[in-house]
Design an enzyme around this catalytic site. Structure first.
Site, PDB file in Angstrom:
ATOM      1  CB  THR A 203      37.888 -49.770 -16.609  1.00 27.71           C
ATOM      2  OG1 THR A 203      36.711 -50.342 -16.076  1.00 27.71           O
ATOM      3  CG2 THR A 203      39.113 -50.500 -16.055  1.00 27.71           C
ATOM      4  N   GLY A 233      34.670 -58.117 -11.345  1.00 24.51           N
ATOM      5  CA  GLY A 233      35.106 -58.225 -12.744  1.00 24.51           C
ATOM      6  C   GLY A 233      36.549 -58.704 -12.859  1.00 24.51           C
ATOM      7  CG  ASP A 234      38.462 -57.581 -16.471  1.00 26.77           C
ATOM      8  OD1 ASP A 234      37.463 -56.914 -16.124  1.00 26.77           O
ATOM      9  OD2 ASP A 234      39.278 -57.178 -17.320  1.00 26.77           O
ATOM     10  CB  THR A 254      39.311 -51.373 -20.165  1.00 26.48           C
ATOM     11  OG1 THR A 254      37.968 -50.879 -20.012  1.00 26.48           O
ATOM     12  CG2 THR A 254      39.834 -50.945 -21.525  1.00 26.48           C
ATOM     13  N   GLY A 255      37.071 -53.759 -20.436  1.00 30.05           N
ATOM     14  CA  GLY A 255      36.059 -54.359 -21.297  1.00 30.05           C
ATOM     15  C   GLY A 255      35.097 -55.199 -20.481  1.00 30.05           C
ATOM     16  N   GLY A 257      34.192 -57.707 -18.396  1.00 26.50           N
ATOM     17  CA  GLY A 257      35.063 -58.474 -17.519  1.00 26.50           C
ATOM     18  C   GLY A 257      34.868 -59.982 -17.526  1.00 26.50           C
TER      19      GLY A 257
HETATM   20  N1  ASP Z   1      36.540 -54.644 -17.038  1.00 30.95           N
HETATM   21  C1  ASP Z   1      35.666 -53.934 -16.138  1.00 30.95           C
HETATM   22  C2  ASP Z   1      34.813 -54.951 -15.409  1.00 30.95           C
HETATM   23  O1  ASP Z   1      34.332 -55.858 -16.039  1.00 30.95           O
HETATM   24  C3  ASP Z   1      34.793 -52.939 -16.808  1.00 30.95           C
HETATM   25  C4  ASP Z   1      35.430 -52.110 -17.896  1.00 30.95           C
HETATM   26  O2  ASP Z   1      36.613 -52.215 -18.128  1.00 30.95           O
HETATM   27  O3  ASP Z   1      34.739 -51.320 -18.545  1.00 30.95           O
HETATM   28  O4  ASP Z   1      34.581 -54.780 -14.250  1.00 30.95           O
END
Ligand code: ASP
Length: 341
Positions: A203, A233-234, A254-255, A257
């Site tokens: 992301t 997602g977030d 990022t992470g 979500g």
């Molecule tokens: N945050 C993103 C989601 O959950 C994915 C990511 O950041 O790796 O869609």
């Protein structure tokens, strides 16, 4: 005469005040299980080079007196067009072997924001998010309606296969194998999706402050590998994966979500800065290293506070990241060990 003198003094003062606004930009290209052992030297160099290109391009906009809205857009566009990242070209695959993209942008002076989710044909989701912010009366558009609006705004539309990459397809296959071992259950997915940590990385996001002191944050993603059921997602959710407020800070996340939504990560960090008067770095560490880490929420954030101080925090093995501040050389980093705030 006295009036002229005080006018001159005032002009000098405001010119000085204006000139002292620091400019800064920080970007990320995703967080997760990023090990040196899993990467070739050539891959590592490619990430460093693209991060540097993106952050320097955004900084050049600020240096020429451009706005932070233009700076973050320019940086995110480069990462969306690079197959290295999970945004635009190179987006992860859904369970059904397609791509669904999300993005958002927010400016910290008037708290205007734009977001778009579930996109399948918009080449650069960040441009659509920006068009939603600047050209519509809404904050978030989704799916077919969002793409209709993109078309009306003259944005480039592509076949869904444009986003394909071999590497992400392999990741989907591995994810599906892991999912067979751990039967898919809503609760499992929400609280613990072990196949996600490794394969959804990439992301992208950018946060910048311009000479006028305007903070802007933008985030763009393909979401999580093997996502189903129109999962969002977030990244496009204002306050979760993206937030900007000149009174506190600007954050791009990022992470995993689902955690970032439930713990409204970006706005919580800024609220801590605003109401507790703590530094953005400290607020980010409280949320990422404590609140999220204790419940198993993996990921990270980049941020700039209202004084122009740049920071990042992540609880994963690595996070692709870069920053450029006035008078300092560009810094690009990938792994935890090299973390220098
Ligand atoms: N945050 C993103 C989601 O959950 C994915 C990511 O950041 O790796 O869609």
């Amino acid at each position: 005469m006295r009036r002229t003198m005080s006018f001159l003094a005032l002009s000098c003062f405001s010119a000085l005040a204006f000139a002292t606004q620091p400019i800064a930009i920080v970007i990320h290209g995703g967080a997760g299980t990023i090990n040196k052992s899993q990467m070739t030297d050539a891959q590592e160099q490619a990430y460093h080079a693209t991060l540097k290109h993106a952050v320097d391009t955004g900084y050049a906009v600020l240096e020429k007196g451009g706005s932070s809205v233009d700076a973050v857009t320019a940086a995110v566009l480069i990462m969306e067009d690079s197959p290295l990242f999970n945004a635009g070209k190179g987006a992860v695959y859904t369970y059904d072997e397609g791509h669904e993209l999300d993005a958002s942008i927010m400016r910290g002076d008037n708290l205007m924001a734009g977001a778009a989710s579930g996109l399948t044909h918009v080449k650069n989701p960040v441009l659509l998010a920006r068009a939603v912010m600047e050209k519509s009366e809404h904050v978030m558009l989704s799916g077919a309606g969002a793409e209709q609006f993109a078309k009306e705004q003259g944005l480039e539309l592509v076949e869904n296969s444009y986003f394909d990459t071999e590497f992400r397809y392999e990741a989907l296959k591995k994810a599906k194998q892991s999912m067979q071992k751990v039967p898919h259950q809503a609760q499992n997915y929400r609280l613990n999706a072990p196949w996600q940590a490794e394969w959804n990385m990439g992301t992208v996001g950018a946060v910048a402050m311009d000479r006028s002191g305007l903070l802007t944050a933008a985030t763009s993603t393909g979401g999580m590998t093997a996502k189903r059921y129109g999962r969002i997602g977030d990244a496009p959710i204002i306050g979760a994966g993206n937030f900007a407020d000149n009174a506190s800070c600007a954050v791009s996340a990022t992470g995993h979500g689902e955690f970032f939504i439930r713990y409204r990560v970006a706005s919580d960090i800024c609220a801590r800065v605003k109401y507790q008067g703590i530094s953005a770095d400290k607020a980010a560490d409280q949320v990422i290293q404590q609140e999220l880490a204790k419940v198993g929420g993996t990921g990270g954030v980049i941020l700039i506070d209202h004084k122009g101080k740049v920071g990042w925090s992540f609880n994963t093995e690595g996070m692709y990241r870069a920053k450029k501040t006035e008078g300092e050389a560009t810094i690009t980093e990938i792994f935890k060990e090299s973390s220098a705030k």
